[in-house]
Write a protein that holds these residues in place. Sequence first.
Motif, mmCIF file in Angstrom:
data_model
loop_
_atom_site.group_PDB
_atom_site.id
_atom_site.type_symbol
_atom_site.label_atom_id
_atom_site.label_comp_id
_atom_site.label_asym_id
_atom_site.label_seq_id
_atom_site.Cartn_x
_atom_site.Cartn_y
_atom_site.Cartn_z
ATOM 1 N N UNK A 79 33.927 1.174 13.254
ATOM 2 C CA UNK A 79 33.711 -0.261 13.031
ATOM 3 C C UNK A 79 32.227 -0.577 13.184
ATOM 4 N N UNK A 80 31.689 -1.275 12.202
ATOM 5 C CA UNK A 80 30.290 -1.666 12.211
ATOM 6 C C UNK A 80 30.182 -3.189 12.235
ATOM 7 N N UNK A 81 29.466 -3.689 13.246
ATOM 8 C CA UNK A 81 29.234 -5.124 13.374
ATOM 9 C C UNK A 81 27.841 -5.435 12.875
ATOM 10 N N UNK A 111 17.469 -1.919 11.912
ATOM 11 C CA UNK A 111 17.676 -1.377 13.258
ATOM 12 C C UNK A 111 19.170 -1.296 13.561
ATOM 13 N N UNK A 112 19.553 -0.240 14.311
ATOM 14 C CA UNK A 112 20.966 -0.049 14.617
ATOM 15 C C UNK A 112 21.140 0.736 15.902
ATOM 16 N N UNK A 113 22.328 0.638 16.471
ATOM 17 C CA UNK A 113 22.702 1.397 17.663
ATOM 18 C C UNK A 113 24.211 1.412 17.757
ATOM 19 N N UNK A 114 24.719 2.202 18.669
ATOM 20 C CA UNK A 114 26.162 2.170 18.918
ATOM 21 C C UNK A 114 26.394 1.868 20.387
ATOM 22 N N UNK A 115 27.611 1.462 20.672
ATOM 23 C CA UNK A 115 28.004 1.162 22.042
ATOM 24 C C UNK A 115 29.441 1.612 22.235
ATOM 25 N N UNK A 116 29.843 1.670 23.489
ATOM 26 C CA UNK A 116 31.222 2.027 23.818
ATOM 27 C C UNK A 116 31.842 0.913 24.661
ATOM 28 N N UNK A 117 33.103 0.627 24.367
ATOM 29 C CA UNK A 117 33.822 -0.341 25.187
ATOM 30 C C UNK A 117 34.304 0.363 26.456
ATOM 31 N N UNK A 118 34.955 -0.344 27.380
ATOM 32 C CA UNK A 118 35.366 0.295 28.645
ATOM 33 C C UNK A 118 36.302 1.489 28.473
ATOM 34 N N UNK A 119 36.985 1.611 27.341
ATOM 35 C CA UNK A 119 37.852 2.752 27.080
ATOM 36 C C UNK A 119 37.135 3.881 26.364
ATOM 37 N N UNK A 120 35.853 3.707 26.084
ATOM 38 C CA UNK A 120 35.096 4.742 25.396
ATOM 39 C C UNK A 120 35.187 4.678 23.885
ATOM 40 N N UNK A 121 35.777 3.617 23.343
ATOM 41 C CA UNK A 121 35.816 3.449 21.894
ATOM 42 C C UNK A 121 34.411 3.149 21.385
ATOM 43 N N UNK A 122 33.944 3.927 20.420
ATOM 44 C CA UNK A 122 32.596 3.733 19.866
ATOM 45 C C UNK A 122 32.618 2.662 18.779
ATOM 46 N N UNK A 123 31.660 1.743 18.885
ATOM 47 C CA UNK A 123 31.443 0.663 17.921
ATOM 48 C C UNK A 123 29.978 0.700 17.522
ATOM 49 N N UNK A 124 29.654 0.220 16.350
ATOM 50 C CA UNK A 124 28.280 0.277 15.838
ATOM 51 C C UNK A 124 27.759 -1.131 15.581
ATOM 52 N N UNK A 125 26.454 -1.295 15.754
ATOM 53 C CA UNK A 125 25.789 -2.566 15.502
ATOM 54 C C UNK A 125 24.591 -2.300 14.604
ATOM 55 N N UNK A 126 24.486 -3.076 13.540
ATOM 56 C CA UNK A 126 23.369 -2.951 12.613
ATOM 57 C C UNK A 126 22.833 -4.347 12.303
ATOM 58 N N UNK A 127 21.535 -4.451 12.167
ATOM 59 C CA UNK A 127 20.929 -5.739 11.852
ATOM 60 C C UNK A 127 21.271 -6.124 10.422
ATOM 61 N N UNK A 128 21.598 -7.407 10.249
ATOM 62 C CA UNK A 128 21.923 -7.908 8.896
ATOM 63 C C UNK A 128 20.778 -8.734 8.349
#
Length: 128
Positions: A79-81, A111-128
Amino acid sequence: MNHLTEIRTIGVPVTDQDRALTFYTEILGFDLVMDAPLPQFGGRWLVVAPGGSAAPSSATSLALVPAKDDLPAGVDTGIRFGSPDAKAAHEHFQTAGVDTTELLEWPGVPPMFSLRDPDGNRLYVSQI
């Protein structure tokens, strides 16, 4: 005829729905769209959407679904936000103690990075 016209809800497996709800609403800033008991599902039907979207019928949302053997938590969701300012979002999440990767910045690429929620699910963030 095109029978599929939109992506509505993407399921993210979580081990603790209350903890996940707190993370997605208080840390990521999502709005709670639905919280309905669903005992036959082993939990609740919890749906969140990006803050301020008010979840119109065309908005994509996330269902924080109970993890189980055939749907484990701690996955790369893909998932990319989008964020208007990925650098500020990255700093905010780091300050909040979220597990993030470094902010990637290359010429000509948002610019972009990823993060993990408390369960370790990886999510991505990219500048729009």
